[in-house]
Motif scaffolding. Structure first.
Motif, PDB file in Angstrom:
ATOM      1  N   ALA A 179       0.817  -1.220   0.000  1.00  0.00           N
ATOM      2  CA  ALA A 179       0.000   0.000   0.000  1.00  0.00           C
ATOM      3  C   ALA A 179       0.853   1.275   0.000  1.00  0.00           C
ATOM      4  CB  ALA A 179      -0.925  -0.005   1.222  1.00  0.00           C
ATOM      5  N   LEU A 180       2.102   1.179   0.451  1.00  0.00           N
ATOM      6  CA  LEU A 180       2.968   2.352   0.566  1.00  0.00           C
ATOM      7  C   LEU A 180       3.952   2.508  -0.598  1.00  0.00           C
ATOM      8  CD1 LEU A 180       3.985   2.132   4.349  1.00  0.00           C
ATOM      9  CD2 LEU A 180       2.219   3.589   3.322  1.00  0.00           C
ATOM     10  N   ARG A 181       4.410   1.397  -1.150  1.00  0.00           N
ATOM     11  CA  ARG A 181       5.493   1.450  -2.148  1.00  0.00           C
ATOM     12  C   ARG A 181       5.074   2.229  -3.384  1.00  0.00           C
ATOM     13  NH1 ARG A 181       6.630  -4.415  -4.493  1.00  0.00           N
ATOM     14  NH2 ARG A 181       8.282  -3.178  -5.384  1.00  0.00           N
ATOM     15  N   GLY A 182       6.081   2.761  -4.053  1.00  0.00           N
ATOM     16  CA  GLY A 182       5.815   3.500  -5.282  1.00  0.00           C
ATOM     17  C   GLY A 182       5.060   4.794  -5.058  1.00  0.00           C
ATOM     18  N   SER A 183       5.195   5.373  -3.886  1.00  0.00           N
ATOM     19  CA  SER A 183       4.536   6.650  -3.546  1.00  0.00           C
ATOM     20  C   SER A 183       3.022   6.588  -3.710  1.00  0.00           C
ATOM     21  CB  SER A 183       5.115   7.790  -4.398  1.00  0.00           C
ATOM     22  OG  SER A 183       6.511   7.881  -4.232  1.00  0.00           O
ATOM     23  N   LYS A 184       2.430   5.425  -3.411  1.00  0.00           N
ATOM     24  CA  LYS A 184       0.983   5.238  -3.573  1.00  0.00           C
ATOM     25  C   LYS A 184       0.139   6.024  -2.570  1.00  0.00           C
ATOM     26  CE  LYS A 184       1.310   0.564  -5.394  1.00  0.00           C
ATOM     27  NZ  LYS A 184       1.139  -0.849  -5.037  1.00  0.00           N
ATOM     28  N   LEU A 185       0.689   6.307  -1.402  1.00  0.00           N
ATOM     29  CA  LEU A 185      -0.097   6.994  -0.375  1.00  0.00           C
ATOM     30  C   LEU A 185       0.202   8.488  -0.439  1.00  0.00           C
ATOM     31  CD1 LEU A 185      -2.121   6.641   1.934  1.00  0.00           C
ATOM     32  CD2 LEU A 185      -0.174   6.379   3.486  1.00  0.00           C
ATOM     33  N   ALA A 186      -0.691   9.231  -1.034  1.00  0.00           N
ATOM     34  CA  ALA A 186      -0.608  10.697  -1.132  1.00  0.00           C
ATOM     35  C   ALA A 186       0.713  11.177  -1.717  1.00  0.00           C
ATOM     36  CB  ALA A 186      -0.854  11.327   0.241  1.00  0.00           C
ATOM     37  N   GLY A 187       1.297  10.370  -2.597  1.00  0.00           N
ATOM     38  CA  GLY A 187       2.538  10.761  -3.264  1.00  0.00           C
ATOM     39  C   GLY A 187       3.776  10.744  -2.373  1.00  0.00           C
ATOM     40  N   ARG A 188       3.664  10.178  -1.175  1.00  0.00           N
ATOM     41  CA  ARG A 188       4.803  10.152  -0.252  1.00  0.00           C
ATOM     42  C   ARG A 188       5.650   8.903  -0.493  1.00  0.00           C
ATOM     43  NH1 ARG A 188       1.524  13.936   0.818  1.00  0.00           N
ATOM     44  NH2 ARG A 188       1.966  15.440   2.462  1.00  0.00           N
ATOM     45  N   LYS A 189       6.950   9.095  -0.547  1.00  0.00           N
ATOM     46  CA  LYS A 189       7.888   7.990  -0.717  1.00  0.00           C
ATOM     47  C   LYS A 189       8.213   7.399   0.652  1.00  0.00           C
ATOM     48  CE  LYS A 189      12.482   6.912  -2.505  1.00  0.00           C
ATOM     49  NZ  LYS A 189      12.101   5.682  -3.125  1.00  0.00           N
ATOM     50  N   PHE A 190       8.150   6.091   0.729  1.00  0.00           N
ATOM     51  CA  PHE A 190       8.508   5.365   1.942  1.00  0.00           C
ATOM     52  C   PHE A 190       9.662   4.415   1.654  1.00  0.00           C
ATOM     53  CE2 PHE A 190       4.354   6.757   3.223  1.00  0.00           C
ATOM     54  CZ  PHE A 190       4.399   6.821   4.598  1.00  0.00           C
ATOM     55  N   ARG A 191      10.451   4.182   2.669  1.00  0.00           N
ATOM     56  CA  ARG A 191      11.511   3.170   2.625  1.00  0.00           C
ATOM     57  C   ARG A 191      11.139   2.112   3.642  1.00  0.00           C
ATOM     58  NH1 ARG A 191      16.051   7.781   3.116  1.00  0.00           N
ATOM     59  NH2 ARG A 191      15.917   8.508   0.970  1.00  0.00           N
ATOM     60  N   ARG A 192      11.545   0.891   3.381  1.00  0.00           N
ATOM     61  CA  ARG A 192      11.289  -0.165   4.370  1.00  0.00           C
ATOM     62  C   ARG A 192      12.611  -0.629   4.958  1.00  0.00           C
ATOM     63  NH1 ARG A 192      10.530  -5.656   1.031  1.00  0.00           N
ATOM     64  NH2 ARG A 192      11.702  -4.955  -0.777  1.00  0.00           N
ATOM     65  N   GLN A 193      12.569  -1.025   6.212  1.00  0.00           N
ATOM     66  CA  GLN A 193      13.738  -1.485   6.948  1.00  0.00           C
ATOM     67  C   GLN A 193      14.895  -0.499   6.792  1.00  0.00           C
ATOM     68  OE1 GLN A 193      12.950  -3.735   8.933  1.00  0.00           O
ATOM     69  NE2 GLN A 193      11.099  -4.437   7.950  1.00  0.00           N
ATOM     70  N   HIS A 194      14.635   0.714   7.213  1.00  0.00           N
ATOM     71  CA  HIS A 194      15.583   1.824   7.123  1.00  0.00           C
ATOM     72  C   HIS A 194      16.255   2.005   8.481  1.00  0.00           C
ATOM     73  CE1 HIS A 194      17.082   5.728   5.777  1.00  0.00           C
ATOM     74  NE2 HIS A 194      16.696   6.216   6.951  1.00  0.00           N
ATOM     75  N   SER A 195      17.557   2.286   8.474  1.00  0.00           N
ATOM     76  CA  SER A 195      18.234   2.473   9.761  1.00  0.00           C
ATOM     77  C   SER A 195      18.394   3.947  10.099  1.00  0.00           C
ATOM     78  CB  SER A 195      19.597   1.767   9.783  1.00  0.00           C
ATOM     79  OG  SER A 195      20.477   2.340   8.863  1.00  0.00           O
ATOM     80  N   ILE A 196      18.193   4.225  11.372  1.00  0.00           N
ATOM     81  CA  ILE A 196      18.398   5.543  11.959  1.00  0.00           C
ATOM     82  C   ILE A 196      19.176   5.302  13.250  1.00  0.00           C
ATOM     83  CG2 ILE A 196      17.312   7.591  12.941  1.00  0.00           C
ATOM     84  CD1 ILE A 196      14.856   6.943  11.152  1.00  0.00           C
ATOM     85  N   GLU A 197      20.376   5.860  13.310  1.00  0.00           N
ATOM     86  CA  GLU A 197      21.311   5.551  14.386  1.00  0.00           C
ATOM     87  C   GLU A 197      21.446   4.038  14.486  1.00  0.00           C
ATOM     88  OE1 GLU A 197      20.279   7.798  17.963  1.00  0.00           O
ATOM     89  OE2 GLU A 197      21.540   9.457  17.240  1.00  0.00           O
ATOM     90  N   ASP A 198      21.251   3.461  15.676  1.00  0.00           N
ATOM     91  CA  ASP A 198      21.412   2.013  15.860  1.00  0.00           C
ATOM     92  C   ASP A 198      20.115   1.234  15.654  1.00  0.00           C
ATOM     93  OD1 ASP A 198      24.099   2.337  16.544  1.00  0.00           O
ATOM     94  OD2 ASP A 198      23.619   2.659  18.650  1.00  0.00           O
ATOM     95  N   TYR A 199      19.070   1.917  15.209  1.00  0.00           N
ATOM     96  CA  TYR A 199      17.750   1.295  15.086  1.00  0.00           C
ATOM     97  C   TYR A 199      17.413   1.018  13.625  1.00  0.00           C
ATOM     98  CZ  TYR A 199      17.491   3.476  19.675  1.00  0.00           C
ATOM     99  OH  TYR A 199      17.758   3.878  20.958  1.00  0.00           O
TER     100      TYR A 199
END
Length: 122
Positions: free
Chosen positions: A33-53
């Motif tokens: 449902a999220l990939r390809g900017s399907k939700l309101a044109g917003r780009k999502f990444r999956r399993q993305h790291s931020i600091e140690d998370y």
């Protein structure tokens, strides 16, 4: 981690790949449902790291993190870990939304509407 770099840190690359290759059914359904900017044109990444998370889904333009929780997140030690993690991410000015896996399966439309409510108006 390079000085100041908090996204996509190199030492978590293999972990992120493994997680992307082994999505839960709820993660796979939300990703469709999220990939390809399907939700309101917003780009999502999956399993993305931020600091140690490693976060389940991340929308850079909104600084929005979406976490999906299975039954194991009801365990006290994991729940406390989630709370600490969410507090740190909020300290970094990210918005963190958590949904139970069952919410994705039962009412994906409601979950998507909740996510959309956190988008800034463009």
């Amino acid at each position: 981690m390079r000085q100041g770099q908090i996204h996509s840190v190199d030492y978590l690359l293999e972990n992120r790949r493994q997680l992307r290759q082994n999505l839960t059914s709820a993660e796979a359904r939300l990703w469709q449902a999220l990939r390809g900017s399907k939700l309101a044109g917003r780009k999502f990444r999956r399993q993305h790291s931020i600091e140690d998370y490693i976060v389940d889904f991340y929308c850079p333009t909104e600084k929005l993190i979406i976490e999906l929780d299975g039954l194991m997140h009801n365990q006290t030690s994991i729940n406390l870990n989630d709370q600490e993690r969410d507090a740190r991410l909020k300290q970094l000015e990210f918005i963190v939304l958590r949904f139970d896996n069952s919410a994705i399966i039962k009412d994906l439309g409601k979950v998507l509407a909740t996510i959309s409510c956190h988008f800034r108006k463009v």
